[in-house]
Write an enzyme that holds these catalytic residues in place. Structure first.
Site, mmCIF file in Angstrom:
data_model
loop_
_atom_site.group_PDB
_atom_site.id
_atom_site.type_symbol
_atom_site.label_atom_id
_atom_site.label_comp_id
_atom_site.label_asym_id
_atom_site.label_seq_id
_atom_site.Cartn_x
_atom_site.Cartn_y
_atom_site.Cartn_z
ATOM 1 C CB CYS A 74 19.682 14.443 -2.082
ATOM 2 S SG CYS A 74 18.678 13.132 -1.448
ATOM 3 C CD GLU A 129 22.278 6.985 2.253
ATOM 4 O OE1 GLU A 129 22.539 7.393 1.092
ATOM 5 O OE2 GLU A 129 22.407 5.807 2.611
#
Lengths: 654, 470
Positions: free
Chosen positions: A401, A367
Site C-alpha cells: 500500500c 489503514e
C-alpha cells in the site's frame, strides 16, 4: 515445525520453569516405553494447577523451582535421596524433606501422569506407557462440554457468535495481567518465529508467490523487529501513569490506567499476510484485548498463526482466526460486536465495514490504500535515488500500500534519471524462487493480474509510453516492472490505486508544482522526498498532506517501529505502531484519588453569596499573572474558603 | 444477592450435611441460603483429567499437609463436597461406635436404636446398591481370595449409586473427579436438587470467612472468587464446612475463647495404601474396583479395617517410593498392581488451629497405639498379598486423611464439647451444626451415611427449636 522454547506461564518465571524441567527430568528421565518429563511438554499445563494452589504453597513451590534452576543436578539427586530417607531424620528436618518430596512430586507427577502434553505433541504417551485406559461410555447427551466445536474455515453466524463468546471469556483471563506478563508471551512468540523462520517462509511463498528475499525482509525481519519494539516499550507506554494534579485540587492524586477495550476484530489484506497478521494481533494483545483475526481469503496461511501462537503458549481463546471471504463473513464478524475494528485493506471494504460498524457504534481504525508520490529534486545522487525508486515501486511486485506509484522528477535531471531508471529496472531478476535469488516474484492473485492488465490496456490505448515491460502479454502472473511515461489524468492508471509493478514518471519544474502534484486529491498514506537540501526536504515533507514521509529514502517510516503508521483522507485514519499504536486498542481511563475524610469540597452545595465571593477572589488570584502577591492572595482565599466550607458543613447555611 | 435480604437460615458449606439439612428446611418452607467456597459443576463440566480434578475439587490445589508432613489431607472444595469425590461407601455405625461416642459425649441418642429411623430416612433419600459379583474386577478378586486364604471375613460393599452401567465396561475410577454418569448419589444429584426445587438459594465460589451472631441477626461475610467481600444476613446459621472448615471459621470469628474445645478432637481415619505387584495384569483401575470391605470382628477389635481402593496414576505416583528410573520402572508395572489400604480408627486426637492470616494449621500425629493399628493392618495386607502370590509389595510413602472429623464435638458439657445434643453451639441457640465436625471421636467406619442421618435428625431438631414449618 520445531519447538524448543519454554512455555510462558502466568505463575512461573522462565527460570522457575527451567528448574522444574531439570527436577522433572531427574525424577522422570524417560525409559524405552515412557517419555521423559520434558519431552511431553506437560509443563505447558502447570498454570492449571498453580491457579488453585494457596498463595503460601505456590510461593514455596516457586522458591523451590527457582533454587533447582541454580542447583547442580548431583545436588538435586542428593536432596531427593535424602527425601527417600526422610523417616530417619528427626522432627523439623524430616518434615521439611517430606514437604519437599510431596511438593515436587505433586508438581511434576500431576501434569505428567495426567497425560497432558504440549500442543502438537506426537511422542510416546504416558498413559500408554503405564497402560492406563479406564473406560467410560457416555451417551451423546452426557458428553463433556469441551471447547465448543466451531467451524472457523467456513463459519456460520452461530460459529461467529461462539467465537466472540470464547473471546470474551478468554479476555477476562488476560485483562488484569500486568503488561509485563503479556510481554513474556511476545518474547516467546519472537523465539518461536525465529526458530521456525524457514517453515514460515515456505508457507508464505506458497500462499503469496513473493520472492523469498521480499518475504524475509518485510515479513520475518519486520515482524521480529516489531515484537522487539513491543518487548522493550510496552511496559513503558501501557503501565499506569501518574499525571500532575493542580494546586486547586491539593491533597488528591491523579493517574491514568491503560486498559484493554475488550475484543478486537482485525481484518488484514493479502499482500503481507504474516506481518499484517502478527503485528496487529500482538498490538491488540499486548494491551490486554482478545483478538478475532480474519486474514485475506487469497493468502490465508491456514493454521499457521494459530500454530505459532500455540507454541508461544497463547491460549486458544486469546486469538482466534476466522477464515472466509470478507463478503461472506465480514458482516457477521462486525455484528458480533467487537469493541474495536481494525482494518487494513481497500477503500471499498473500509467504507463497507465502517458503515456496518456505525450500526453498533463500534470504533474503527482503517489503514487503506495510497497513491504514494516520490518527489526527486535536482540535487540528488541519481544512482541512489533511482535504486530507491526501483525498490520502492517494485518490491513485492508493487503490491504494497505504500509502494511508489507516482514518480516526480525535477526537469534538470529528468532525462538522465529516466535513462538510469530504465537501465536498473531491466536488471531486475523476476522468477519464482526458493533460495533468495529473485528480486521480484509473480503477482499474488489472479484478480490482481487482471486489474493491472486493465490499467495497462487503458493506458496504452490513451497513448501512454511503456519504457519497460511493454511486451507483457497481459496474462502471465509474472507481471514485469513497467515504467510509464506520458500518463494523463484521464487514464485509469492515474486515477486508481495500482497494486502492481507500474511506475508512472512525471517531470516537474518548481517546488510548488511538485507539492501540488504530490498532493493527491484522494489519498494520503505516505510519500518520499529526495534532496540534498534537508531544509527544502523538510519544507516539502510538511507541505504534503499525508501520514508518513521518508526523506532521502523510501517506505522507511515503516522500518522504524517507534514511528506511528496511518493515513489521511481516503487512505484511512488512526495510527498503529509506535507509542501511539499502543493507544489504538486501549481504554485510556482517568482516575482521581481523594481520601476518605470529613472534608467537604468547596464546589459542592450549599452555594452562598459569601462562598461565591471567596471563590471569585481565589480564581482571580490563581490565574492572574504569576507573582508573589498573587500567590499570597491565592493562599489566603484558599484558607478562607476551606475554613468557610468547614463551617458550612458543621453549622449549615448562615 | 438482593441488599437487605434476610434469610431464615444461612447454611455454610454444600458438602453432604449442608444440602441434607437445606433440603429438610426448604421442604418446611424456610427461606434458605447455602454458601459454598467451591464451584458448582454439572455432569458435563466435571474435570476429566487428574491434574484438573485434584486442583479444582480440593482445597489448596489437592493436598494439605499436617505439621509434620506425615499425613496428607484431602479436603473437597466443590458443591457436593465429599459426595462428589468419594467412593460412595455407605455404612451404618455399629454399637461399638455409638457406645464409644455416648460414653465420651454424654449424648443419649448416640445408640443404634435411636439412630435407626434416621438412617432409614437417609437411605430413603439416596439409592444404594451392591456391586454384583460379575462386575468385580481382579483387584477385588485378589482381596476376596486373600481373605479366604487367611480366614478373614469380608462383605460386599454397599455404595450410593443408581446405575453405573458396568455392563458397558465403565470404570469407577473415572468418577473420583465427579461421576459423569449421574450414578453416584452425590448431593447435587439428590437432596440438593430437591432443595433447589423448593426454593433454596445457592451461592457457590464464595468462601465464608467470618460469622457474627447478634442473637437472631446472623451476619456472614463471604470472600468472592474475584477477591471482593459479600455480606449475607440470616436469622439462623447452620455450619456444614466440615471439621477443618467449621473449626477455622469459628476460630477466625472469635468463638475460641467462649468455646475452648473448638479445634480439639480432630480425627481422620489415617489410611495407608499398599500395592501388591503381580506377574499377571490386574488392571485395578478397570470396572468396579472396590467391591468388598473387610467385615472381620478381629480387625474391628484391633481398630482398623481394610479396603480394596484405588486411585489415579497421579496419586499412586506420589505414594510409590523413589525417584528417577526405579520410580518410572515401577510405574510402568502399574497395570500389575493390586491395592489394599488399611484405614485406622485413630485414638489420638489432633488439633486444628488458625494462624495470624486465618489459615488452618493441622496438627495431627499418630501415637503409639495408632501406629500399632496401622502396622497390624499392614501386616494383614502383606499376608493377603503373599497368599495370592504377589511378587513384590510396595508400601505407600505417607498416610492420607480423608475422613475429616471432629473439632466441634457434640457433648453435654460445654467445657469438653462445642455442640449441644440439640445441635446448636453451646450458648448460641441460632447456630447449628450436624456435619462430621460434631463427631466426638473416630468411629472407624465410613462417615458419610452417618452424616446424612445426623443431618436428617438435626434438621428435625432445628425445625422444632426455631418453629419453622409448624
Amino acid at each position: 515445525m520445531t519447538y524448543s522454547t519454554l512455555p510462558v506461564s502466568k505463575y512461573f518465571s522462565q527460570a522457575q520453569l527451567r528448574g522444574l524441567i531439570k527436577a522433572g527430568d531427574i525424577m522422570l528421565p524417560g525409559t524405552e516405553t515412557s517419555p521423559a518429563f520434558s519431552d511431553t511438554g506437560c509443563i505447558d499445563h502447570m498454570d492449571k494447577m498453580a491457579a488453585y494452589l494457596s498463595p503460601d504453597d505456590l510461593g514455596g513451590l516457586r522458591l523451590l523451582l527457582f533454587l533447582f534452576r541454580w542447583t547442580p543436578r548431583w545436588k538435586i539427586r542428593l536432596i531427593f535421596a535424602l527425601c527417600n530417607r526422610s523417616g530417619s531424620f528427626p522432627g523439623p528436618l524430616g518434615a521439611a524433606l517430606r514437604m519437599l518430596e510431596i511438593g515436587i512430586k505433586g508438581a511434576v507427577f500431576s501434569p505428567y501422569y495426567a497425560n497432558l502434553t504440549a500442543p502438537g505433541y506426537t511422542g510416546k504417551k504416558v498413559h500408554d506407557a503405564i497402560d492406563w485406559h479406564p473406560k467410560l461410555v457416555l451417551r451423546e447427551d452426557e458428553l463433556p462440554e469441551k471447547a465448543m466445536s466451531v467451524n472457523l474455515e467456513d463459519p456460520s453466524s452461530e460459529d461467529i457468535t461462539a467465537v466472540y463468546e470464547k473471546a470474551r471469556a478468554a479476555q477476562s483471563e488476560i485483562r488484569d495481567w500486568p503488561v509485563k506478563k503479556r510481554v513474556e508471551f511476545i518474547t516467546a512468540l519472537k523465539a518461536v518465529i525465529l526458530e521456525n523462520q524457514e517453515y514460515i517462509l515456505d508457507r508464505l511463498q506458497a500462499d503469496t508467490g513473493k520472492s523469498r528475499f521480499d518475504a524475509i525482509t518485510a515479513e520475518i525481519f519486520g515482524t521480529l523487529d516489531f515484537l522487539d519494539y513491543l518487548e522493550k516499550n510496552a511496559v513503558k507506554h501501557l503501565g499506569d501513569r501518574k499525571v500532575p494534579t493542580p494546586l486547586a485540587l491539593m491533597g488528591k492524586s491523579s493517574k491514568v490506567f491503560f486498559e484493554p477495550l475488550g475484543t478486537a476484530l482485525l481484518i488484514s489484506p493479502w499482500n503481507y499476510p504474516f506481518y499484517q497478521a502478527i503485528v496487529p494481533i500482538t498490538q491488540a494483545f499486548i494491551a490486554g484485548n482478545a483478538v478475532v483475526f480474519k486474514p485475506s481469503s487469497a493468502t490465508p496461511l491456514t493454521g499457521l498463526v494459530e500454530e505459532l501462537l500455540a507454541k508461544a503458549s497463547f491460549k486458544p481463546g486469546w486469538v482466534q482466526v476466522v477464515y472466509g471471504s470478507g463478503s461472506k463473513v465480514g458482516d457477521a464478524l462486525v455484528d458480533g460486536k467487537p469493541d474495536k475494528i481494525f482494518l487494513i485493506g481497500s477503500q471499498s471494504v473500509g467504507k463497507h465495514i465502517m458503515k456496518k460498524a456505525a450500526e453498533h457504534l463500534i470504533p474503527v481504525e482503517l489503514e487503506l490504500g495510497g497513491k504514494d508520490p516520490m518527489v526527486v529534486f535536482d540535487d540528488v545522487n541519481i544512482d541512489r535515488a533511482v535504486a530507491g525508486a526501483v525498490w520502492g515501486a517494485f518490491t513485492t511486485t508493487g503490491q504494497s500500500c505504500t509502494s511508489v506509484e507516482r514518480l516526480f522528477v525535477h526537469e534538470n535531471i529528468y532525462e538522465s534519471f529516466k535513462e538510469t531508471l530504465i537501465r536498473e529496472t531491466q536488471k531486475l531478476v523476476q522468477k519464482r524462487d526458493n533460495d533468495g535469488s529473485a528480486d521480484i516474484g509473480p503477482m499474488c492473485t489472479r484478480g490482481q493480474v487482471e486489474a493491472i492488465a486493465a490499467q495497462v490496456a487503458d493506458a496504452k490505448e490513451k497513448g501512454a509510453v511503456f519504457l519497460t515491460g511493454a511486451d507483457w502479454d497481459g496474462d502471465s502472473d509474472l507481471v514485469p516492472p513497467m515504467i510509464v511515461e506520458g500518463v494523463t489524468p484521464d487514464m485509469l492508471i492515474d486515477q486508481e490505486e495500482n497494486f502492481g509493478p507500474l511506475l508512472p514518471i512525471y517531470p516537474f519544474s518548481s517546488e510548488s508544482q511538485a507539492i501540488n502534484l504530490a498532493n493527491d486529491p484522494e489519498y494520503g498514506l505516505s510519500a518520499s522526498v529526495w534532496s540534498k537540501d534537508l531544509k527544502r526536504a523538510d519544507r516539502v515533507a510538511r507541505a504534503i498532506y499525508t501520514g508518513n514521509v521518508s526523506i532521502n529514502n523510501v517506505m522507511l517510516t515503516e522500518g522504524n517501529h517507534a514511528l506511528p503508521f496511518g493515513g489521511v483522507q481516503k487512505s484511512g485514519f488512526g495510527r498503529y505502531k509506535g507509542e501511539f499504536g499502543f493507544y489504538a486498542f486501549t481504554n485510556i481511563k482517568a482516575i482521581l484519588v481523594d481520601k476518605d475524610s470529613k472534608k467537604m469540597e468547596a464546589n459542592w452545595f450549599p452555594y452562598t453569596p459569601k462562598k461565591y465571593q471567596i471563590f471569585s477572589d481565589l480564581t482571580r488570584a490563581l490565574y492572574s499573572p504569576k507573582s508573589i502577591v498573587n500567590f499570597v492572595k491565592f493562599a489566603i482565599s484558599g484558607l478562607k474558603l476551606e475554613s468557610y466550607v468547614g463551617k458550612l458543613a458543621k453549622k449549615g447555611r448562615d | 444477592m438482593e441488599p437487605f435480604r434476610i434469610f431464615d437460615f444461612i447454611i455454610v458449606g454444600a458438602g453432604i450435611s449442608g444440602p441434607f439439612i437445606a433440603d429438610e428446611l426448604c421442604r418446611a418452607g424456610a427461606d434458605c441460603l447455602l454458601i459454598e467456597a467451591g464451584k458448582k459443576y454439572t455432569r458435563k463440566t466435571y474435570p476429566t483429567n487428574g491434574l484438573d480434578g485434584n486442583s479444582q475439587l480440593y482445597w489448596s490445589g489437592g493436598l494439605e499437609l499436617g505439621h509434620d508432613c506425615k499425613l496428607a489431607f484431602l479436603r473437597p472444595k466443590v458443591v457436593g463436597g465429599g459426595s462428589i469425590v468419594n467412593q460412595a461407601l455407605v455404612d451404618r455405625f455399629d454399637a461399638d461406635a455409638w457406645n464409644s461416642w455416648r460414653s465420651q459425649s454424654g449424648v443419649d441418642f448416640f445408640n443404634v436404636e435411636d439412630m435407626a429411623p434416621w438412617y432409614d430416612k437417609a437411605e430413603d433419600a439416596i439409592e444404594i446398591q451392591e456391586i454384583p459379583a460379575k462386575f468385580r474386577n481382579k483387584n477385588a478378586e485378589i482381596f476376596d481370595q486373600g481373605f479366604k486364604n487367611m480366614n478373614y471375613q469380608n462383605a460386599p460393599l454397599r455404595r450410593a449409586q443408581s446405575n453405573c452401567r458396568l455392563e458397558e465396561g465403565n470404570c469407577c475410577i473415572e468418577c473420583l473427579n465427579g461421576c459423569r454418569l449421574g450414578s453416584k448419589q452425590s448431593t447435587p444429584e439428590t437432596v440438593l436438587k430437591t432443595a433447589l426445587e423448593n426454593g433454596l438459594t445457592l451461592v457457590s465460589d464464595t468462601e465464608v470467612i467470618r460469622v457474627e451472631d447478634n442473637k437472631g441477626d446472623i451476619r456472614v461475610l463471604g470472600l468472592e472468587k474475584g477477591g471482593g467481600e459479600a455480606i449475607f444476613r440470616g436469622r439462623h446459621l447452620v455450619l456444614g464446612g466440615g471439621a477443618i472448615g467449621n473449626a477455622r471459621l469459628l476460630l477466625n470469628s472469635g468463638f475460641g475463647k467462649e468455646l475452648p474445645h473448638i479445634g480439639k478432637g480432630f480425627y481422620c481415619h489415617p489410611q495407608f495404601m499398599s500395592f501388591g505387584v503381580y506377574d499377571e495384569k490386574i488392571n485395578s483401575h478397570t470396572g468396579a474396583f472396590q467391591a468388598f470391605k473387610s467385615d472381620d470382628t478381629g480387625f474391628r477389635k484391633e481398630g482398623f479395617k481394610l479396603e480394596n481402593v484405588y486411585a489415579g496414576p497421579e496419586a499412586i505416583a506420589l505414594l510409590v517410593p523413589d525417584f528417577g528410573l526405579p520410580h518410572q520402572e515401577a510405574m510402568e508395572k502399574l497395570s500389575h498392581f493390586a491395592c489394599i489400604e488399611v484405614c485406622t480408627r485413630d485414638t489420638h486426637p489432633g488439633r486444628i488451629k488458625v494462624n495470624r492470616k486465618g489459615k488452618a494449621l493441622i496438627r495431627k500425629v499418630q501415637n503409639e497405639e495408632d501406629r500399632r493399628r496401622q502396622d497390624k493392618g499392614t501386616r494383614v495386607i502383606e499376608n493377603i498379598f503373599k497368599s495370592t502370590n504377589a511378587r513384590e509389595i510396595i508400601h505407600g510413602r505417607f498416610g492420607i486423611g480423608l475422613h475429616l472429623m471432629g473439632c466441634c464435638a457434640m457433648g453435654t458439657d460445654p467445657a469438653t464439647s462445642v455442640v449441644s445434643p440439640d445441635f446448636h453451639l453451646h450458648g448460641h441457640s441460632h447456630i447449628f451444626a450436624a456435619d462430621s465436625s460434631i463427631f466426638p471421636n473416630a468411629p472407624g467406619i465410613n462417615p458419610s451415611l452417618t452424616i446424612m442421618a445426623m443431618s436428617k435428625r438435626a434438621a428435625d431438631a432445628i425445625l422444632k427449636q426455631t418453629n419453622y414449618g409448624q
